[in-house]
Design a protein around this motif. Structure first.
Motif, short mmCIF file in Angstrom:
data_model
loop_
_atom_site.label_atom_id
_atom_site.label_comp_id
_atom_site.label_asym_id
_atom_site.label_seq_id
_atom_site.Cartn_x
_atom_site.Cartn_y
_atom_site.Cartn_z
N LEU A 195 0.98 -1.23 0.07
CA LEU A 195 -0.27 -0.06 -0.06
C LEU A 195 1.01 1.22 0.06
O LEU A 195 1.67 1.37 0.58
N HIS A 196 0.58 2.20 -0.74
CA HIS A 196 1.34 3.53 -0.85
C HIS A 196 0.30 4.64 -0.74
O HIS A 196 -0.85 4.42 -1.56
N TYR A 197 0.50 5.56 -0.04
CA TYR A 197 -0.28 6.48 0.23
C TYR A 197 0.07 8.10 0.56
O TYR A 197 1.19 7.88 1.32
N LEU A 198 -0.53 8.80 -0.08
CA LEU A 198 0.12 10.49 0.07
C LEU A 198 -0.53 10.85 1.57
O LEU A 198 -1.80 11.06 1.43
N LYS A 199 0.32 11.05 2.58
CA LYS A 199 -0.56 11.35 3.72
C LYS A 199 -0.74 12.71 4.11
O LYS A 199 -1.34 13.22 4.67
N ALA A 200 0.50 13.33 3.79
CA ALA A 200 0.73 14.90 4.20
C ALA A 200 1.33 15.71 3.19
O ALA A 200 2.18 15.21 2.57
N ALA A 201 1.21 16.87 3.27
CA ALA A 201 1.93 17.72 2.44
C ALA A 201 2.39 19.25 2.99
O ALA A 201 1.40 19.73 3.82
N THR A 202 3.31 19.83 2.80
CA THR A 202 3.68 21.23 2.95
C THR A 202 3.93 22.10 1.87
O THR A 202 3.68 21.26 0.93
N GLU A 203 4.27 23.16 1.88
CA GLU A 203 4.45 23.88 0.40
C GLU A 203 5.61 23.44 -0.23
O GLU A 203 5.44 23.31 -1.54
N ARG A 204 6.56 22.80 0.33
CA ARG A 204 7.91 22.11 -0.29
C ARG A 204 8.12 20.71 -0.45
O ARG A 204 9.23 20.23 -0.78
N CYS A 205 7.24 20.08 0.32
CA CYS A 205 7.53 18.62 0.63
C CYS A 205 6.35 17.87 0.97
O CYS A 205 5.21 18.26 1.28
N VAL A 206 6.45 16.36 0.51
CA VAL A 206 5.28 15.55 0.87
C VAL A 206 5.61 14.33 1.77
O VAL A 206 7.04 13.91 1.67
N LEU A 207 4.95 13.76 2.42
CA LEU A 207 4.98 12.60 3.29
C LEU A 207 4.28 11.31 2.69
O LEU A 207 3.06 11.57 2.59
N LEU A 235 -4.11 6.67 11.24
CA LEU A 235 -5.32 6.75 10.37
C LEU A 235 -5.68 8.36 10.71
O LEU A 235 -6.64 9.00 10.10
N SER A 236 -5.22 8.94 11.90
CA SER A 236 -5.43 10.46 12.25
C SER A 236 -4.72 11.25 11.53
O SER A 236 -3.84 10.92 10.77
N ARG A 237 -5.12 12.56 11.52
CA ARG A 237 -4.73 13.68 10.71
C ARG A 237 -3.23 13.62 11.02
O ARG A 237 -2.69 13.79 12.18
N THR A 238 -2.36 13.87 10.02
CA THR A 238 -0.97 13.93 10.03
C THR A 238 -0.36 15.34 9.60
O THR A 238 -0.82 15.78 8.73
N ARG A 239 0.38 16.03 10.38
CA ARG A 239 0.92 17.26 9.83
C ARG A 239 2.56 17.16 9.71
O ARG A 239 3.01 16.69 10.77
N ILE A 240 2.95 17.79 8.83
CA ILE A 240 4.53 17.93 8.76
C ILE A 240 5.05 19.02 9.55
O ILE A 240 4.41 20.11 9.35
N TYR A 241 6.04 18.73 10.36
CA TYR A 241 6.92 19.79 11.16
C TYR A 241 7.93 20.06 10.00
O TYR A 241 8.95 19.40 10.03
N ALA A 242 8.01 21.26 9.55
CA ALA A 242 9.19 21.63 8.61
C ALA A 242 9.59 23.20 9.03
O ALA A 242 8.84 24.21 8.88
N HIS A 243 10.92 23.41 9.57
CA HIS A 243 11.37 24.56 10.12
C HIS A 243 12.69 24.48 9.95
O HIS A 243 13.37 23.77 9.67
N PHE A 244 13.35 25.77 10.36
CA PHE A 244 14.88 25.83 10.40
C PHE A 244 15.14 25.17 11.59
O PHE A 244 14.38 24.79 12.49
N PRO A 245 16.53 24.80 11.72
CA PRO A 245 17.01 23.95 12.89
C PRO A 245 16.83 25.07 14.20
O PRO A 245 16.77 26.16 14.15
N PRO A 246 16.88 24.29 15.38
CA PRO A 246 16.70 24.93 16.61
C PRO A 246 17.48 26.46 16.79
O PRO A 246 16.97 27.36 17.26
N SER A 247 18.68 26.26 16.23
CA SER A 247 19.60 27.50 16.39
C SER A 247 19.11 28.68 16.00
O SER A 247 19.77 29.82 16.33
N LEU A 248 18.20 28.71 14.90
CA LEU A 248 17.82 29.95 14.05
C LEU A 248 16.35 30.21 14.38
O LEU A 248 15.66 31.18 14.14
N SER A 249 15.63 29.68 15.39
CA SER A 249 14.42 29.71 15.75
C SER A 249 14.28 31.12 16.72
O SER A 249 15.24 31.46 17.42
#
Length: 404
Positions: free
Chosen positions: A330-342, A386-400
């Protein structure tokens, strides 16, 4: 004698730092001296750097919790540092209720109160925006009764896929006006009998306001249609794709105009295994989709197409790359951000007697729009996948940023 790096004009030094390939490189450069740090932490500089370097995949969040990228994924070191420094159990929020991730944007998480089996949950969900890294949060005030009353009576009880609140990124003009990248905007949708009533919260004012309602009769399709499940954001619009195999279209919400419309998908034999809208660069939309063999083939392909926005082929989709996923499982597109998919890959479910037995383990794979490579994120038990999945994509912690 050639000038040293410290003697370079500020504008030239800015251009050099902007072209550092990775955020970690900028973090190391900022530690070289106070002048470099002042430049690297300037709000206008960071806005330019983020435009040139899209946030990369770090982890995903579902009801099983925070799932960081593991080796050999290239983001594993940054994800490991983030996981050790941040609190993704959200224990720093008020404990009088359970909080569920509703949306993620720019390293912040929009949480909604879980009302469980309340016989009559509130019309507008209790919301909070938090920074898991620095354990800071903002509890959004309730939507004023006067605004809720303006929606429609009797109180709306209808629910649909667009019922979930939206955490919006600020435009460049808004960020410049704020003087900071820490502001945020939240939209909460209320489903009424005859219309969809949006309420907008701005952190700059700390208040809710009512946006123009959208009549069901004026919409191309109903956002309450349960077939519209997966949500994506690109270039100021939100997209919902349909699990209905006969519906080759996307439901689009333009945030600036607060209008719904329909966008057609390319006719490439898409199945029910998901599509994802991304930003392909230069204002072009990118589309990931899975061809699942419903058109007569036996193998599964992950396809990436880009829609032209200029010239005689404007509006047409062009296939850019195809990844063979093989015929099994089984192959399934679960989530996406502006620049990547899961992407989820697993063994196919098995029918045992009269029951469908799901696979024990799921493999999660990320695909970055720029690199267009399949990269293994992790393997985890089926659990609450099966729950909603969200991608966490941001800069590394040192730039937060130290605040939200």
């Amino acid at each position: 004698m050639a000038p040293t790096l410290m003697e370079l004009p500020g504008s030239l030094l800015t251009e050099i730092l902007l072209r550092l390939p990775e955020p970690e490189d900028l973090a190391r450069a900022s530690a070289a001296c106070p002048a470099f740090r002042r430049l690297a932490t300037d709000a206008s500089f960071l806005r330019r750097f983020r435009r040139l370097h899209a946030p990369r995949f770090l982890a995903f969040i579902d009801l099983d919790g925070f799932q960081p990228a593991l080796p050999p994924h290239p983001a594993a070191p940054a994800a490991r540092a983030l996981a050790s420094a941040a609190d993704f159990s959200f224990s720093f929020l008020p404990s009088h209720c359970r909080w569920i991730p509703m949306d993620i944007r720019d390293g912040r998480v929009l949480l909604g109160r879980d009302h469980g089996k309340d016989a009559r949950p509130p019309i507008c969900r209790e919301l909070a925006v938090c920074d898991p890294l620095h354990r800071r949060y903002v509890l959004l005030p309730p939507v004023p009764d006067a605004l809720v009353a303006s929606a429609e009576r009797p109180p709306p009880v209808l629910r649909g896929p667009s019922d979930e609140p939206l955490l919006l990124p600020l435009s460049e003009n808004d960020q410049a006006a704020e003087g900071t990248a820490t502001a945020f905007t939240v939209i909460s949708m209320v489903h009424c009998e005859t219309k969809l009533a949006p309420f907008v919260f701005s952190s700059s004012t700390g208040q809710w306001r009512a946006a123009a309602p959208m009549l069901w009769s004026a919409m191309p399709v109903s956002p309450m249609d349960p077939a519209y499940l997966r949500r994506h954001h690109a270039y100021g619009c939100f997209y919902w794709d349909s699990t209905n195999i006969k519906r080759k279209e996307l439901l689009v919400l333009n945030i600036q105009r607060m209008e719904f419309s329909i966008a057609e998908l390319p006719s490439s034999g898409w199945g029910t295994l998901g599509v994802a809208i991304v930003e392909a660069g230069q204002g072009r939309l990118g589309l990931f989709g899975i061809r699942d063999g419903t058109a007569g083939g036996s193998k599964h392909d992950l396809c990436y197409s880009v829609r032209h926005n200029k010239g005689k082929n404007s509006g047409q989709w062009q296939m850019v790359k195809t990844f063979s996923l093989g015929p099994e499982g089984l192959h399934y597109l679960k989530a996406a951000t502006e620049r990547c998919v899961l992407l989820i890959c697993s063994e196919a479910p098995r029918l045992v007697g009269l029951s469908m037995v799901m696979p024990d383990l799921l493999e999660y794979i990320s695909v970055d729009v720029k690199k267009l490579q399949l990269e293994r994120v992790c393997v985890k038990p089926f659990g609450k996948s099966l729950s909603r999945t969200r991608i966490y994509a941001h800069f590394p912690p040192s730039l937060s940023s130290p605040t939200i």
